[in-house]
Structures are given as structure tokens and as C-alpha cells.
Design a protein around this motif. Sequence first.
Motif, PDB file in Angstrom:
ATOM      1  N   GLY A 144       0.814  -1.220   0.000  1.00  0.00           N
ATOM      2  CA  GLY A 144       0.000   0.000   0.000  1.00  0.00           C
ATOM      3  C   GLY A 144       0.841   1.261   0.000  1.00  0.00           C
ATOM      4  O   GLY A 144       0.538   2.229   0.696  1.00  0.00           O
ATOM      5  N   ARG A 145       1.914   1.240  -0.775  1.00  0.00           N
ATOM      6  CA  ARG A 145       2.776   2.415  -0.827  1.00  0.00           C
ATOM      7  C   ARG A 145       3.084   2.770  -2.277  1.00  0.00           C
ATOM      8  O   ARG A 145       3.179   1.901  -3.140  1.00  0.00           O
ATOM      9  N   PHE A 146       3.227   4.057  -2.518  1.00  0.00           N
ATOM     10  CA  PHE A 146       3.447   4.601  -3.864  1.00  0.00           C
ATOM     11  C   PHE A 146       4.869   5.140  -3.981  1.00  0.00           C
ATOM     12  O   PHE A 146       5.361   5.798  -3.064  1.00  0.00           O
ATOM     13  N   PHE A 147       5.509   4.870  -5.110  1.00  0.00           N
ATOM     14  CA  PHE A 147       6.890   5.294  -5.351  1.00  0.00           C
ATOM     15  C   PHE A 147       6.991   5.946  -6.726  1.00  0.00           C
ATOM     16  O   PHE A 147       6.434   5.432  -7.696  1.00  0.00           O
ATOM     17  N   ILE A 148       7.708   7.036  -6.806  1.00  0.00           N
ATOM     18  CA  ILE A 148       7.836   7.710  -8.098  1.00  0.00           C
ATOM     19  C   ILE A 148       9.238   8.272  -8.276  1.00  0.00           C
ATOM     20  O   ILE A 148       9.855   8.763  -7.320  1.00  0.00           O
ATOM     21  N   ARG A 149       9.733   8.160  -9.500  1.00  0.00           N
ATOM     22  CA  ARG A 149      11.040   8.733  -9.855  1.00  0.00           C
ATOM     23  C   ARG A 149      10.887   9.411 -11.211  1.00  0.00           C
ATOM     24  O   ARG A 149      10.428   8.798 -12.170  1.00  0.00           O
ATOM     25  N   VAL A 150      11.253  10.678 -11.265  1.00  0.00           N
ATOM     26  CA  VAL A 150      11.103  11.456 -12.486  1.00  0.00           C
ATOM     27  C   VAL A 150      12.420  12.153 -12.802  1.00  0.00           C
ATOM     28  O   VAL A 150      13.067  12.704 -11.910  1.00  0.00           O
ATOM     29  N   GLU A 151      12.797  12.126 -14.075  1.00  0.00           N
ATOM     30  CA  GLU A 151      13.920  12.945 -14.529  1.00  0.00           C
ATOM     31  C   GLU A 151      13.348  14.085 -15.356  1.00  0.00           C
ATOM     32  O   GLU A 151      12.499  13.866 -16.212  1.00  0.00           O
ATOM     33  N   PHE A 152      13.791  15.309 -15.078  1.00  0.00           N
ATOM     34  CA  PHE A 152      13.272  16.422 -15.878  1.00  0.00           C
ATOM     35  C   PHE A 152      14.382  17.431 -16.166  1.00  0.00           C
ATOM     36  O   PHE A 152      15.345  17.549 -15.408  1.00  0.00           O
ATOM     37  N   ARG A 153      14.205  18.137 -17.278  1.00  0.00           N
ATOM     38  CA  ARG A 153      15.172  19.166 -17.682  1.00  0.00           C
ATOM     39  C   ARG A 153      14.853  20.467 -16.964  1.00  0.00           C
ATOM     40  O   ARG A 153      13.683  20.825 -16.800  1.00  0.00           O
ATOM     41  N   GLN A 154      15.888  21.159 -16.563  1.00  0.00           N
ATOM     42  CA  GLN A 154      15.703  22.414 -15.839  1.00  0.00           C
ATOM     43  C   GLN A 154      15.137  23.489 -16.760  1.00  0.00           C
ATOM     44  O   GLN A 154      15.718  23.790 -17.799  1.00  0.00           O
ATOM     45  N   PRO A 155      13.992  24.056 -16.388  1.00  0.00           N
ATOM     46  CA  PRO A 155      13.431  25.110 -17.242  1.00  0.00           C
ATOM     47  C   PRO A 155      14.173  26.425 -17.022  1.00  0.00           C
ATOM     48  O   PRO A 155      14.871  26.598 -16.026  1.00  0.00           O
ATOM     49  N   GLU A 156      14.002  27.337 -17.944  1.00  0.00           N
ATOM     50  CA  GLU A 156      14.602  28.671 -17.782  1.00  0.00           C
ATOM     51  C   GLU A 156      14.043  29.343 -16.544  1.00  0.00           C
ATOM     52  O   GLU A 156      12.860  29.205 -16.232  1.00  0.00           O
ATOM     53  N   GLY A 157      14.894  30.090 -15.851  1.00  0.00           N
ATOM     54  CA  GLY A 157      14.454  30.831 -14.678  1.00  0.00           C
ATOM     55  C   GLY A 157      14.057  29.961 -13.511  1.00  0.00           C
ATOM     56  O   GLY A 157      13.267  30.350 -12.648  1.00  0.00           O
ATOM     57  N   PHE A 158      14.589  28.747 -13.483  1.00  0.00           N
ATOM     58  CA  PHE A 158      14.247  27.790 -12.434  1.00  0.00           C
ATOM     59  C   PHE A 158      14.788  28.262 -11.083  1.00  0.00           C
ATOM     60  O   PHE A 158      15.956  28.638 -10.962  1.00  0.00           O
ATOM     61  N   ASP A 159      13.941  28.255 -10.079  1.00  0.00           N
ATOM     62  CA  ASP A 159      14.399  28.642  -8.742  1.00  0.00           C
ATOM     63  C   ASP A 159      14.191  27.467  -7.783  1.00  0.00           C
ATOM     64  O   ASP A 159      13.052  27.102  -7.455  1.00  0.00           O
ATOM     65  N   GLU A 160      15.298  26.913  -7.336  1.00  0.00           N
ATOM     66  CA  GLU A 160      15.224  25.683  -6.554  1.00  0.00           C
ATOM     67  C   GLU A 160      14.408  25.861  -5.279  1.00  0.00           C
ATOM     68  O   GLU A 160      13.586  25.010  -4.937  1.00  0.00           O
ATOM     69  N   GLN A 161      14.643  26.981  -4.593  1.00  0.00           N
ATOM     70  CA  GLN A 161      13.963  27.157  -3.308  1.00  0.00           C
ATOM     71  C   GLN A 161      12.449  27.177  -3.456  1.00  0.00           C
ATOM     72  O   GLN A 161      11.715  26.502  -2.735  1.00  0.00           O
ATOM     73  N   SER A 162      11.987  27.980  -4.429  1.00  0.00           N
ATOM     74  CA  SER A 162      10.530  28.074  -4.559  1.00  0.00           C
ATOM     75  C   SER A 162       9.958  26.771  -5.116  1.00  0.00           C
ATOM     76  O   SER A 162       8.832  26.379  -4.798  1.00  0.00           O
ATOM     77  N   PHE A 163      10.766  26.066  -5.937  1.00  0.00           N
ATOM     78  CA  PHE A 163      10.332  24.770  -6.430  1.00  0.00           C
ATOM     79  C   PHE A 163      10.110  23.811  -5.265  1.00  0.00           C
ATOM     80  O   PHE A 163       9.076  23.159  -5.150  1.00  0.00           O
ATOM     81  N   ARG A 164      11.110  23.755  -4.377  1.00  0.00           N
ATOM     82  CA  ARG A 164      11.000  22.860  -3.224  1.00  0.00           C
ATOM     83  C   ARG A 164       9.791  23.223  -2.350  1.00  0.00           C
ATOM     84  O   ARG A 164       9.049  22.347  -1.893  1.00  0.00           O
ATOM     85  N   ALA A 165       9.631  24.502  -2.147  1.00  0.00           N
ATOM     86  CA  ALA A 165       8.527  24.954  -1.297  1.00  0.00           C
ATOM     87  C   ALA A 165       7.185  24.561  -1.909  1.00  0.00           C
ATOM     88  O   ALA A 165       6.297  24.024  -1.243  1.00  0.00           O
ATOM     89  N   GLY A 166       7.065  24.804  -3.199  1.00  0.00           N
ATOM     90  CA  GLY A 166       5.818  24.480  -3.885  1.00  0.00           C
ATOM     91  C   GLY A 166       5.529  22.991  -3.860  1.00  0.00           C
ATOM     92  O   GLY A 166       4.397  22.552  -3.623  1.00  0.00           O
ATOM     93  N   LEU A 167       6.563  22.211  -4.081  1.00  0.00           N
ATOM     94  CA  LEU A 167       6.387  20.768  -4.109  1.00  0.00           C
ATOM     95  C   LEU A 167       5.989  20.246  -2.729  1.00  0.00           C
ATOM     96  O   LEU A 167       5.110  19.376  -2.603  1.00  0.00           O
ATOM     97  N   ALA A 168       6.625  20.816  -1.704  1.00  0.00           N
ATOM     98  CA  ALA A 168       6.326  20.375  -0.339  1.00  0.00           C
ATOM     99  C   ALA A 168       4.851  20.620  -0.034  1.00  0.00           C
ATOM    100  O   ALA A 168       4.163  19.772   0.546  1.00  0.00           O
ATOM    101  N   GLU A 169       4.386  21.770  -0.446  1.00  0.00           N
ATOM    102  CA  GLU A 169       2.986  22.121  -0.221  1.00  0.00           C
ATOM    103  C   GLU A 169       2.065  21.125  -0.934  1.00  0.00           C
ATOM    104  O   GLU A 169       1.115  20.612  -0.352  1.00  0.00           O
ATOM    105  N   ARG A 170       2.399  20.890  -2.217  1.00  0.00           N
ATOM    106  CA  ARG A 170       1.576  19.991  -3.019  1.00  0.00           C
ATOM    107  C   ARG A 170       1.528  18.584  -2.422  1.00  0.00           C
ATOM    108  O   ARG A 170       0.507  17.913  -2.448  1.00  0.00           O
ATOM    109  N   GLY A 171       2.674  18.132  -1.886  1.00  0.00           N
ATOM    110  CA  GLY A 171       2.752  16.751  -1.417  1.00  0.00           C
ATOM    111  C   GLY A 171       2.253  16.554  -0.005  1.00  0.00           C
ATOM    112  O   GLY A 171       2.107  15.415   0.466  1.00  0.00           O
ATOM    113  N   GLU A 172       1.982  17.671   0.667  1.00  0.00           N
ATOM    114  CA  GLU A 172       1.700  17.581   2.096  1.00  0.00           C
ATOM    115  C   GLU A 172       0.507  16.685   2.415  1.00  0.00           C
ATOM    116  O   GLU A 172       0.577  15.816   3.276  1.00  0.00           O
ATOM    117  N   GLY A 173      -0.559  16.894   1.700  1.00  0.00           N
ATOM    118  CA  GLY A 173      -1.766  16.114   1.956  1.00  0.00           C
ATOM    119  C   GLY A 173      -1.574  14.629   1.723  1.00  0.00           C
ATOM    120  O   GLY A 173      -2.310  13.803   2.261  1.00  0.00           O
TER     121      GLY A 173
END
Lengths: 285, 285, 285, 285
Positions: free
Chosen positions: A47-76
Motif C-alpha cells: 500500500g505504498r506509492f513510489f515515483i522517480r522522475v527525470e526532468f530538464r531544468q526550465p529557464e528561470g528555475f528557482d530551486e527554493q521556490s520549487f521545493r517549497a511548492g512541491l512540499a505544499e503539493r505533497g503535504e496532503g
Amino acid sequence: MSRAPDTWILTADCPSVLGTVDAVTRFLFEQGCYVTEHHSFDDRLSGRFFIRVEFRQPEGFDEQSFRAGLAERGEGFGMIFELTPPHHRPKVVIMVSKADHCLNDLLYRQRIGQLSMDVAAVVSNHPDLKPLADWHGIPYYHFPLDPNDKPSQERQVWQVIEESGAELVILARYMQVLSPELCRKLDGKAINIHHSLLPGFKGAKPYHQAYNKGVKLVGATAHYINNDLDEGPIIAQGVEAVDHSHYPEDLIAKGRDIEGLTLARAVGYHIERRVFLNANRTVVL
Amino acid sequence: MSRAPDTWILTADCPSVLGTVDAVTRFLFEQGCYVTEHHSFDDRLSGRFFIRVEFRQPEGFDEQSFRAGLAERGEGFGMIFELTPPHHRPKVVIMVSKADHCLNDLLYRQRIGQLSMDVAAVVSNHPDLKPLADWHGIPYYHFPLDPNDKPSQERQVWQVIEESGAELVILARYMQVLSPELCRKLDGKAINIHHSLLPGFKGAKPYHQAYNKGVKLVGATAHYINNDLDEGPIIAQGVEAVDHSHYPEDLIAKGRDIEGLTLARAVGYHIERRVFLNANRTVVL
Amino acid sequence: MSRAPDTWILTADCPSVLGTVDAVTRFLFEQGCYVTEHHSFDDRLSGRFFIRVEFRQPEGFDEQSFRAGLAERGEGFGMIFELTPPHHRPKVVIMVSKADHCLNDLLYRQRIGQLSMDVAAVVSNHPDLKPLADWHGIPYYHFPLDPNDKPSQERQVWQVIEESGAELVILARYMQVLSPELCRKLDGKAINIHHSLLPGFKGAKPYHQAYNKGVKLVGATAHYINNDLDEGPIIAQGVEAVDHSHYPEDLIAKGRDIEGLTLARAVGYHIERRVFLNANRTVVL
Amino acid sequence: MSRAPDTWILTADCPSVLGTVDAVTRFLFEQGCYVTEHHSFDDRLSGRFFIRVEFRQPEGFDEQSFRAGLAERGEGFGMIFELTPPHHRPKVVIMVSKADHCLNDLLYRQRIGQLSMDVAAVVSNHPDLKPLADWHGIPYYHFPLDPNDKPSQERQVWQVIEESGAELVILARYMQVLSPELCRKLDGKAINIHHSLLPGFKGAKPYHQAYNKGVKLVGATAHYINNDLDEGPIIAQGVEAVDHSHYPEDLIAKGRDIEGLTLARAVGYHIERRVFLNANRTVVL
């Protein structure tokens, strides 16, 4: 498999529930991330889900805000994620005793770029492999074992690990039983190579045990250590055919190749963020 | 490997001592026998000598006097020999339960001539595989097991084996524990396929055990039975890679192919007189 | 497989005829030689006989008279034999270009004793691998290639081979086409590793060719060189599975492991006197 | 790998562009589809995107509106998709000549449920394998070849394929060259087993060719046919070790096992919708 130089790796896992895949892929899309490989697996028994994704860095990518946004999305979802930048090379400490075949193999692969890691130190209870480490320009720590005071040697080992900032410890035929305390500290962060196909021949002299049983295959197992040194989740196993003409010393020689290849494969999977813990098993995506 | 149609096989073994090879080869030369393949092995740990020779039948060959002469020659060495005529097809009894993959494979290989044996009977505790035996024109004996009277069923089984003149019994997933008495009678004359890489997962449900351990390889072991059903000398082992996405039922499916191939390989070795018992190990020449 | 320290190896081959096996084994018996392994094979298609015997040195053994006696015995059969003393370590010259994975592997195996050979020299058309040879204490000869005068470079190479007394030359990814003249001199004495499963992808960039064909397996071939560099008798081949996610550079990385293992296996067979030439094929006993 | 009984498979491919993954996963989420496995791959050399998703059927699922919605969503991407219902068993026609090992293997795997397909017919230019088809209750069409009128035989074959509604044709050692016209009709819909590791030994008698080259490995290749019978995109390859003692007939026997296993693996991949055409290569997810 080889990646463009601006490729990030995102891995995550959480309890199985509707919407997990969409949560990750939609977020990546909104951020403008171009996905080159996506592999997810939902284990219906654990009963567990696992995911691995490779992606290319988009222009103007900001790691901090990316991490923050992802954390929010994954929280629930209770999602635990890990984000690995393109040029990340994990720091690694390798522990050895006297046998050098695994160390030789790992340092060779690191040197030619097949394993993207920085070996911060080689630690041993014997001085024998210092020249090999020296030649690769890697610090070698010789901490002899005082049978009456094992804890003090382990403290030395742990200090090197900590100060080096190592994310991964590789037990490349270290041949010593670690204390439960050190095992706990290294839980999921240390890969051991067991010179046998587990759970076939646990304990001492597995090749002699195999000889006595007259087996026609010998193998090796690379696994994470947990509180039981020889029992952690298996990452990779290798095997080769043998016959009656293989005396114990021949099995040992045969074993060297399998141990080296199997350990290198497991380390490669770990470094590429392919390995997930799934209770006492692994998922390798 | 394939042989001219007039090829005999001579196998022998005895304690290690100077002169064993010469005794056999000189005798063959004196008899005018043309040797096409010769393989001998002297085990320095067990102190036992093993030899297998293929030779062409010379003109005017007389089997009786050949045997007598060889016996005389080998006497001082304590040599036990076996002589197999060119067109010998050993009689075989196959024991099954409900799973048909090994039976299907064996009957197929016998039919196309890859296994030179005559299947005298298929014996089972279930009626399920009768149609398969029927199609190959082989007698099928259904002896149900009465849990309160296992010995009487084993007597029926044994009677078929004896009356058929079988030299070899193949336990092609028979799934029943044989009595110590029957095991003794079949010692060295029966090949079992164990659905696991021994000694990895003995006992029940090995694929479920393997799943729970998160192994990355599954295998099968073909071995002679001795007084311990799962412990006799190993003849052949096979293995295949699996990963996290293999649920127990997938491991079982994967296992079928390995079991069939491994059992057929072991039976082939036995029929070609390649297997020698060496205490609890085998020598395969 | 591992041998007692007083073990000699005798190999021989000659046209197929009655009495070949007996001639060798009787002679050994008369000399008091204890045979520990004997393997002979009579090729019914090429009509040639091959034999390899390991025996323990008897007391009072005299090599000269042994050789003389054996030569006499084998004369009528047209037997060509080779006798290898217990502690013989063949002298070897390794030729490389820039890729170091095969050299690294060979030197490692020699150092730990898995390959019983003395590397007399490493010869290259590039300076890159000098540090690796230096570390192992082996002379390194850098002979750059002048495209307008290849013969003079080959003369330098040949001089090193000759003066070193090398019995074997290993082309460990030398990447240069040898002249027909040098090929002739090295006929049957030089092992090349071809980075492909011959005859699959001959010529340049075999991994790119393999990628374009979408193969699911890549391999390597170790073979003796003859007048055609890529066509000599095959000694060993290795293979590994690949999939769509392997770009050409990934196939190359995968290939490195196979090349190293396959070349080491072939060199081991040669050193242990297991390989016989049989027209354009080999017999490996 | 094994699936819950209400599992659908969705596969799609299109040119590489930002948003492909999200388009599919978002649509699935909006439809309430629970994703159990997701694998996508973006080929940076061919510039094409491939995706395979397994999902559980949500309550109130309506296939027609699902298909319509998905088509709309994928339109801008030029996405070609395929949707496979839970209990779908593709209809298959198997073509054979006289060799039965592949047919035996396929019918066996179908019977035990390892290959979820319905064999609608077996078609042959020889009558030999009729009993085998009969035993499995499958119609057998014997269309002898008139060397002066091959087209009329091919018309008979094609009629059976068409009338059976087969999605897949398996050339299980059919041994006849198909006309360019029939090849075109079967493009991407027919799997052939080539009894060799392509591109190693194309043409007639590959095992004899392999013997003459003295190879140490033999293999088999399963591939889609295209206009060139032996050249279509490779799906799976298998291999096994051989040595000097294997005469051509032994290689052929060895080849049977590899051919059977490799063909079955390729058919399984196809049936599970794992194979995508990528120019003259395949992607297997």
C-alpha cells in the motif's frame, strides 16, 4: 539512461491513494519542467506509492521556490520527496579491511565517471589498502581495532563519516560486525556487499559452506544495512555458475568478480536515486 | 556432444591412487576401442577418482568379455564401473501432482529425442495430468493419498516403479514428502526439482518466502533425493532476475521456466552418465 | 581447478587415430606421474585429437628425459605437445591505446594472483596510461604513431615483444590495425578483445551500430588474431542485456565490463593451457 | 506485474514536447482512475515520447466517453493511443512449418494462462503439427505450398488471418519467405523468431554458420517483421553459452530452448502492450 547535463531527478514516496501521480506531474508541468523519464509504482501489497522522475531544468528555475511548492503539493499525501540537482555528486565513505577487489572496482568506476560520486575517505582497520587509496588521491584512515575497546574505534570511524558530510557509506568487504548503535546511525545510508546469495549462506565462510553443499551457483548480495548487519533490504544480487572442479579457493576467486559487479551496480542505483525502501524490501525504479 | 551411433559410454569411480587413468585407457586400447571423449577428475579433498569415457564400438566387440576384463582390471582399484550401450534408453517413471509445466517439458523433450529415455509411467496423487500423459501414449497411474494410510499409497507407487524396470524416478513437482523408507529405496536413483535455490528457502512456499525477503533473483535446484527429501546432492541449479514489481504469483510464474529447464538439464546429465555421487556432492563430467 | 603446487600441465594434439589417449596416459603412468585431471576430445568433423592433462611431479622427476621420452612416444602420431612446469609464469606484453578498463582489470588480476603471468611491458601509441603501469611497477613504452611511417612504430613494438621474451601479447583495446606482417608474427600468440559479439558488428563504432539496430544484447569477443585482425579463432564471448533507454554512450559503458571480464577469461584459459587451435576454431578444455 | 482484475492499460506515443506526461496523467486523474504503474520515456535521439499506464477502473466508468475525452486531450500532441480493457485477450494466428518447439511452448503458456491470448488458428505449409493443435482444440489449416503459385497459398493464409480477426500473427518457425505484399500487410502486427542473434548470422543455416565461426554463444532474436523479413525492429533476444563439443546438431538443440523462451517473452511483451515502434527500433516499457 545517460542524461542531458541539465537534468534533475525527483523522487518521492507516500501511502497509496488516488491522485499521487497527478500531483507530481501537474506540479512539474506548471513549473515548466520537461519530463524525460517517469517511472512510478504502486505496491498493492504494502500500500505504498513510489515515483522517480527525470526532468530538464526550465529557464528561470528557482530551486527554493520549487521545493517549497512541491512540499505544499505533497503535504496532503504525506509525501517524502528528494530533489537531486544535475551536477550533484554524493560524498561517500568506503570502509574496507584487507581485500581490495571491491575498492579497486569502485575507485576505478569513480575515476572514469561511471559512478558519479566523490569518495571523501577510505576507512580501514588495516593499513594494507593505503597505497591504492593514495594512488587515487583519497585520504585513508587506518583505525586499528582494539578487541577490548571496539567502541572507541567505531567513534573514530563515525567521526570521519560525519565530518566528511558523506551521504553514503559503502562497506566494501569491511569484514567487521558493526555495533547495533552504529548500524542504527547508518540505517538506509550504508550499502554492504555480502559474499553470498542471501539468505543462502549467512555467517562465516560462506564459500566454504557453499562448497560443502556442492552448489552449482555462487552469488553475492548488495543490501542496505539495518540493525541486523546481514539482513537489510536487498538492492542487487549477482550469480555465476560453478562446478565440482571449483575448490573453496576457486569459489572465492569467482566470488570476487560477482561481489565487485554487484556492489557497483547497487551503488550506481543508489546514486541515481533509483532505490526506495519499502519496509524490509526495496523498490528499484 | 552428439555422438556417432555406435558410441558406448564407460564411467567409473574409485579411491584416488596412482594408475587409475592408465588402467582404464590401456584396457580400452587393448580392446581396440576408439576413444572420442575422455574426462577424468581426481578430487583432492574427498580423495576420489571419477572417469567418463565415450568410445566407438570396435569390430567383433563382445560385451560380456569386455565387462569381465574390465572388472578384473578395476578390481585392485576398488573401481565401480558402469557401461552403457549405444542405443540404451533408460526406463523412467515420472511422479507429479497437479502442476504440469515440468511434465510437459520432459515429455516434449523425450518426444523430440532431446532426452533419450523411455517414460514407462506417470504416477500421481491427482487425476489432473492424465490427458497430457494420454496424448503422449504413456500409462498414467492415479493413486490418491489417504492421509490415514500413506504407506499403502507408497506401496502402489513403488510397485509401478519396480514393475516398470525404471532406472530413474523423476519427481517433477510431486509435492509430497516421501517416507524415509521410500527415500532410502530411491537413494541416488531419483531426481527432485526443488522450487528454490537451495539452501535458500527450504520448506513450504519458497516463492512467498523469497518475496518477503525482497530477493532480486529466484532459482531452482535439481538434486538426487536421499534420506532428507530437500537435502540430497545437487546436480544443477538455475536462476533468473526479478524485481520489486514481481508479486508472489509472478515469482511462481517465473519459477516455472527455471524449474522446467533445470530439471531437464539434470535429467539429461543423468541419462548421459555425466553425474557421479561424491559423498553429499556431485561431480558432473 | 586450483592446483597443488607441484602440478605440471601437459597438452598435445594430433590427427585422430586409434591409440592417442593410451599413448599419453601410459607414458605418464610409466613415469610415475599422478594424474589429477584429464580431458581429451576427438573432433569428428575436423579429424583432430586434443588432450590436456594435469599431473603431480613424481619423485626424481627429470624434465629433459621426460620430454625426450614423450617426443619419442608421440612421434608416430604426429603429436605436438607442450609441457608447462608448476611455477611457470608466462611473460606477457599488453598493448593499449587510451581506454584503460581492460588494462586496469588485467593488472589487478595479475597483482592478486588470479592471472599467473608476468607483465613484462605495456606498449601504447599514447602516453595516457603510463601512471597506471607505473603504479604496478611495469615498464611503459610510448611509441607514437607517425601516419606516414607506421612500419617504424611497429618495429619498435616488435622489438619490445621480442626482447621481453613474451609468449603472449594482449591487445587490450589497442585500437590500431596491425600490418599483415605483424599479424603473421603474432599468429596464435596474441589475444585481441573485440568490442562486439562477432560476427555481429565488425568495423568501426560497433556500439553505435548496435544502437541503430536496436539490439537487446551487447557483447564482446576475445579471439586470437590471425592475418585478419577481427577474424581469428574465438576463445571467449560475453554478453549483457540492454534496453531502449541505453543510448550509445550507455552501451559503451556497459561494454566496458563485458570487455574486461571476457578478455580476462580468455587470457586465463590461455595461461592455463586450455586453448587449442582447431583450424579457424578453438577447443577449450 | 500481475494485475488486479479491473486493470486497464493505456499506451500512447507522440512527438516529444512539453506537457505530454501531464496531459495523460491529468486526464486519468479527472476521470477518477487510480494509477498502479506508470512508465514513460522520452527518446532524446528520435524525439519521440512513449507512455504506458496501468489503472484501476473507477466506478461508473464509461469507455466511450473516456476514449472521446482522451482523443480530444491528445489531439494537440499528435498522440496515438491504445486502450486495453481488463479482460481483453487478443486473437492470435500462429504460423508454423514442421518444427514444433515454439508452437508447443506457446500453446502451453496460453493453456496455463501465462500468455493471455486466444489462438484462433494454426496455419502451416505442412500437416505435421496438426495433432498438437488438435489436442489443444485449435483449428489447424494446412495450406501446402505450390512452388509455381505461392501467391495463392498466401491468399489462403491471409484469409484465415482476416477472418479470425487476429491482432497478432506469430511466425513460430514458419521457415518460408513471405512476399513483400504480405510483409506489408503484417507490418508491426507479426512477430518472427529468428534462430540467431541478429545481425550475426542472417540467411540459411545460421547454426551451421555459427559452428563454422567457432562462436561460444548462440542466440535467438524475436522481432516484428517489416518489408524485410529478417530485419524488422527487435523486441527480445536470448543467448546461451556453447563450446567446442557442440556440433551443429547440438547447437540446433540448444537453440530450441532459446527460441522458445525468447519468442514467448516477445509475445508476452506485445500482449501486455509493452512494445512501441520507434522507427526501426522498439521501446519496451
